[in-house]
Design a protein around this motif. Structure first.
Motif, PDB file in Angstrom:
ATOM      1  N   VAL A  30      34.301  41.522  52.053  1.00 24.79           N
ATOM      2  CA  VAL A  30      34.413  42.917  52.481  1.00 24.79           C
ATOM      3  C   VAL A  30      33.004  43.494  52.630  1.00 24.79           C
ATOM      4  CG1 VAL A  30      35.028  45.213  51.593  1.00 24.79           C
ATOM      5  CG2 VAL A  30      36.671  43.339  51.416  1.00 24.79           C
ATOM      6  N   LEU A  31      32.765  44.191  53.727  1.00 31.35           N
ATOM      7  CA  LEU A  31      31.500  44.909  53.948  1.00 31.35           C
ATOM      8  C   LEU A  31      31.787  46.404  53.840  1.00 31.35           C
ATOM      9  CD1 LEU A  31      28.481  44.864  54.889  1.00 31.35           C
ATOM     10  CD2 LEU A  31      29.371  45.048  57.239  1.00 31.35           C
ATOM     11  N   THR A  32      31.054  47.085  52.951  1.00 32.08           N
ATOM     12  CA  THR A  32      31.277  48.527  52.791  1.00 32.08           C
ATOM     13  C   THR A  32      30.428  49.282  53.814  1.00 32.08           C
ATOM     14  OG1 THR A  32      29.457  48.848  51.232  1.00 32.08           O
ATOM     15  CG2 THR A  32      31.583  48.162  50.299  1.00 32.08           C
ATOM     16  N   ARG A  33      30.756  50.558  54.002  1.00 28.02           N
ATOM     17  CA  ARG A  33      29.999  51.357  54.975  1.00 28.02           C
ATOM     18  C   ARG A  33      28.542  51.517  54.547  1.00 28.02           C
ATOM     19  NH1 ARG A  33      33.249  52.704  58.776  1.00 28.02           N
ATOM     20  NH2 ARG A  33      35.433  52.995  58.240  1.00 28.02           N
ATOM     21  N   ASP A  34      28.287  51.462  53.227  1.00 25.24           N
ATOM     22  CA  ASP A  34      26.892  51.583  52.781  1.00 25.24           C
ATOM     23  C   ASP A  34      26.229  50.218  52.579  1.00 25.24           C
ATOM     24  OD1 ASP A  34      28.062  50.802  50.418  1.00 25.24           O
ATOM     25  OD2 ASP A  34      27.629  52.642  49.318  1.00 25.24           O
ATOM     26  N   GLY A  35      26.832  49.170  53.169  1.00 25.10           N
ATOM     27  CA  GLY A  35      26.140  47.880  53.256  1.00 25.10           C
ATOM     28  C   GLY A  35      26.350  46.925  52.089  1.00 25.10           C
ATOM     29  N   ARG A  36      27.262  47.265  51.168  1.00 26.24           N
ATOM     30  CA  ARG A  36      27.517  46.340  50.046  1.00 26.24           C
ATOM     31  C   ARG A  36      28.562  45.300  50.418  1.00 26.24           C
ATOM     32  NH1 ARG A  36      28.856  50.145  45.149  1.00 26.24           N
ATOM     33  NH2 ARG A  36      29.149  51.737  46.762  1.00 26.24           N
ATOM     34  N   LEU A  37      28.530  44.198  49.710  1.00 23.91           N
ATOM     35  CA  LEU A  37      29.478  43.100  49.963  1.00 23.91           C
ATOM     36  C   LEU A  37      30.305  42.828  48.719  1.00 23.91           C
ATOM     37  CD1 LEU A  37      27.369  40.329  51.748  1.00 23.91           C
ATOM     38  CD2 LEU A  37      29.343  41.530  52.681  1.00 23.91           C
ATOM     39  N   PHE A  38      31.606  42.617  48.923  1.00 25.92           N
ATOM     40  CA  PHE A  38      32.488  42.187  47.832  1.00 25.92           C
ATOM     41  C   PHE A  38      33.279  40.996  48.362  1.00 25.92           C
ATOM     42  CE2 PHE A  38      31.706  46.643  46.997  1.00 25.92           C
ATOM     43  CZ  PHE A  38      31.515  46.686  45.616  1.00 25.92           C
ATOM     44  N   ALA A  39      33.226  39.889  47.635  1.00 22.05           N
ATOM     45  CA  ALA A  39      33.935  38.694  48.110  1.00 22.05           C
ATOM     46  C   ALA A  39      35.049  38.351  47.146  1.00 22.05           C
ATOM     47  CB  ALA A  39      32.952  37.541  48.234  1.00 22.05           C
ATOM     48  N   GLY A  40      36.074  37.686  47.653  1.00 16.40           N
ATOM     49  CA  GLY A  40      37.201  37.286  46.807  1.00 16.40           C
ATOM     50  C   GLY A  40      37.808  35.988  47.302  1.00 16.40           C
ATOM     51  N   ALA A  41      38.629  35.403  46.435  1.00 15.53           N
ATOM     52  CA  ALA A  41      39.333  34.161  46.787  1.00 15.53           C
ATOM     53  C   ALA A  41      40.750  34.256  46.252  1.00 15.53           C
ATOM     54  CB  ALA A  41      38.603  32.972  46.162  1.00 15.53           C
ATOM     55  N   ASN A  42      41.642  33.414  46.764  1.00 18.00           N
ATOM     56  CA  ASN A  42      43.010  33.455  46.232  1.00 18.00           C
ATOM     57  C   ASN A  42      43.049  32.858  44.828  1.00 18.00           C
ATOM     58  OD1 ASN A  42      42.535  30.992  47.659  1.00 18.00           O
ATOM     59  ND2 ASN A  42      44.704  30.590  47.873  1.00 18.00           N
ATOM     60  N   VAL A  43      43.877  33.466  43.990  1.00 19.27           N
ATOM     61  CA  VAL A  43      44.028  33.052  42.594  1.00 19.27           C
ATOM     62  C   VAL A  43      45.522  32.882  42.344  1.00 19.27           C
ATOM     63  CG1 VAL A  43      43.565  33.630  40.182  1.00 19.27           C
ATOM     64  CG2 VAL A  43      41.968  34.376  41.961  1.00 19.27           C
ATOM     65  N   GLU A  44      45.969  31.633  42.221  1.00 20.01           N
ATOM     66  CA  GLU A  44      47.399  31.355  42.096  1.00 20.01           C
ATOM     67  C   GLU A  44      47.839  31.335  40.635  1.00 20.01           C
ATOM     68  OE1 GLU A  44      48.092  27.818  44.453  1.00 20.01           O
ATOM     69  OE2 GLU A  44      47.897  28.992  46.313  1.00 20.01           O
ATOM     70  N   ASN A  45      49.139  31.270  40.450  1.00 18.82           N
ATOM     71  CA  ASN A  45      49.719  31.253  39.099  1.00 18.82           C
ATOM     72  C   ASN A  45      50.940  30.335  39.127  1.00 18.82           C
ATOM     73  OD1 ASN A  45      51.650  32.583  36.886  1.00 18.82           O
ATOM     74  ND2 ASN A  45      49.547  33.116  36.422  1.00 18.82           N
ATOM     75  N   ALA A  46      51.251  29.740  37.968  1.00 11.64           N
ATOM     76  CA  ALA A  46      52.417  28.846  37.871  1.00 11.64           C
ATOM     77  C   ALA A  46      53.702  29.600  38.209  1.00 11.64           C
ATOM     78  CB  ALA A  46      52.493  28.245  36.474  1.00 11.64           C
ATOM     79  N   ALA A  47      53.736  30.904  37.940  1.00 12.79           N
ATOM     80  CA  ALA A  47      54.832  31.747  38.429  1.00 12.79           C
ATOM     81  C   ALA A  47      54.400  32.163  39.842  1.00 12.79           C
ATOM     82  CB  ALA A  47      55.021  32.950  37.521  1.00 12.79           C
ATOM     83  N   TYR A  48      54.784  31.399  40.832  1.00 11.99           N
ATOM     84  CA  TYR A  48      54.175  31.468  42.173  1.00 11.99           C
ATOM     85  C   TYR A  48      53.986  32.870  42.761  1.00 11.99           C
ATOM     86  CZ  TYR A  48      54.968  26.365  42.392  1.00 11.99           C
ATOM     87  OH  TYR A  48      54.972  25.024  42.155  1.00 11.99           O
ATOM     88  N   PRO A  49      55.018  33.758  42.674  1.00 14.56           N
ATOM     89  CA  PRO A  49      54.825  35.068  43.339  1.00 14.56           C
ATOM     90  C   PRO A  49      53.729  35.922  42.707  1.00 14.56           C
ATOM     91  CG  PRO A  49      57.149  34.693  42.790  1.00 14.56           C
ATOM     92  CD  PRO A  49      56.358  33.626  42.087  1.00 14.56           C
ATOM     93  N   LEU A  50      53.259  35.535  41.529  1.00 13.93           N
ATOM     94  CA  LEU A  50      52.228  36.343  40.867  1.00 13.93           C
ATOM     95  C   LEU A  50      50.824  36.053  41.372  1.00 13.93           C
ATOM     96  CD1 LEU A  50      53.482  36.324  37.176  1.00 13.93           C
ATOM     97  CD2 LEU A  50      53.931  37.968  38.993  1.00 13.93           C
ATOM     98  N   GLY A  51      50.667  35.057  42.201  1.00 16.31           N
ATOM     99  CA  GLY A  51      49.348  34.741  42.744  1.00 16.31           C
ATOM    100  C   GLY A  51      48.828  35.884  43.603  1.00 16.31           C
ATOM    101  N   ILE A  52      47.510  35.942  43.739  1.00 15.52           N
ATOM    102  CA  ILE A  52      46.909  37.020  44.558  1.00 15.52           C
ATOM    103  C   ILE A  52      46.130  36.396  45.710  1.00 15.52           C
ATOM    104  CG2 ILE A  52      44.925  37.211  42.983  1.00 15.52           C
ATOM    105  CD1 ILE A  52      44.799  40.186  43.715  1.00 15.52           C
ATOM    106  N   CYS A  53      46.253  37.006  46.872  1.00 14.43           N
ATOM    107  CA  CYS A  53      45.554  36.523  48.063  1.00 14.43           C
ATOM    108  C   CYS A  53      44.062  36.885  47.994  1.00 14.43           C
ATOM    109  CB  CYS A  53      46.136  37.159  49.315  1.00 14.43           C
ATOM    110  SG  CYS A  53      47.773  36.576  49.751  1.00 14.43           S
ATOM    111  N   ALA A  54      43.281  36.170  48.785  1.00 11.63           N
ATOM    112  CA  ALA A  54      41.831  36.384  48.832  1.00 11.63           C
ATOM    113  C   ALA A  54      41.471  37.820  49.245  1.00 11.63           C
ATOM    114  CB  ALA A  54      41.218  35.395  49.816  1.00 11.63           C
ATOM    115  N   GLU A  55      42.179  38.352  50.230  1.00 11.62           N
ATOM    116  CA  GLU A  55      41.870  39.707  50.728  1.00 11.62           C
ATOM    117  C   GLU A  55      42.054  40.726  49.617  1.00 11.62           C
ATOM    118  OE1 GLU A  55      43.795  37.388  51.918  1.00 11.62           O
ATOM    119  OE2 GLU A  55      44.430  37.794  53.968  1.00 11.62           O
ATOM    120  N   ARG A  56      43.200  40.596  48.910  1.00 15.89           N
ATOM    121  CA  ARG A  56      43.498  41.566  47.860  1.00 15.89           C
ATOM    122  C   ARG A  56      42.521  41.416  46.710  1.00 15.89           C
ATOM    123  NH1 ARG A  56      49.960  41.284  47.504  1.00 15.89           N
ATOM    124  NH2 ARG A  56      49.850  39.783  49.203  1.00 15.89           N
ATOM    125  N   SER A  57      42.104  40.183  46.444  1.00 11.04           N
ATOM    126  CA  SER A  57      41.143  39.965  45.376  1.00 11.04           C
ATOM    127  C   SER A  57      39.804  40.624  45.726  1.00 11.04           C
ATOM    128  CB  SER A  57      41.104  38.455  45.134  1.00 11.04           C
ATOM    129  OG  SER A  57      39.899  37.945  44.867  1.00 11.04           O
TER     130      SER A  57
END
Ligand code: THU
Length: 124
Positions: A30-57
């Protein structure tokens, strides 16, 4: 920053994906309007629906540092965003969404292009 540059940052983040179940590693930057960067990756869980996508992270990282919808300018994703993430992209009002298609080409959209005719709650 170009889409390719932001996508390169998303590629780096995909290396940190925790995806032992799908083995599908996704990164987002993610690029913010003031030039900062935030990066993420998908994080899965054994209870499958609880995993989080890279974008949301990546968006959750920015949100937890105090950023709010309208503060985030662009996002690059190493894969096409899922339906749920498209709802998040809409909420956070990204001007630019870049992602890599399955054939390797780079797609560029606005958040609204990816979720046309959605609704917004009335202002409270
Ligand atoms: N995934 C993402 O991180 N972003 C997307 O928009 C597509 C799907 C993840 C979720 C899950 O960990 C794996 O990819 C397989 O669906």
């Amino acid at each position: 920053m170009t889409g390719e540059e932001l996508l390169a940052r998303a590629d780096e983040s995909a290396l940190n994906a925790y995806a032992p179940y799908s083995e599908y590693h996704v990164g987002a930057a993610v690029l913010t309007r003031d030039g900062r960067l935030f990066a993420g990756a998908n994080v899965e869980n054994a209870a499958y629906p609880l995993g989080i996508c890279a974008e949301r992270s990546a968006i959750a990282k920015a949100a937890s540092e105090g950023l709010r919808p309208g503060d985030l300018q662009a996002i690059a994703i190493t894969a096409s965003p899922c339906g749920g993430c498209r709802q998040w992209l809409h909420e956070w009002r990204f001007d630019r969404v870049w992602f890599r298609r399955a054939d390797g080409s780079v797609a560029e959209y606005t958040a609204d292009d990816l979720l046309p005719d959605t609704w917004d709650l009335p202002e409270r």
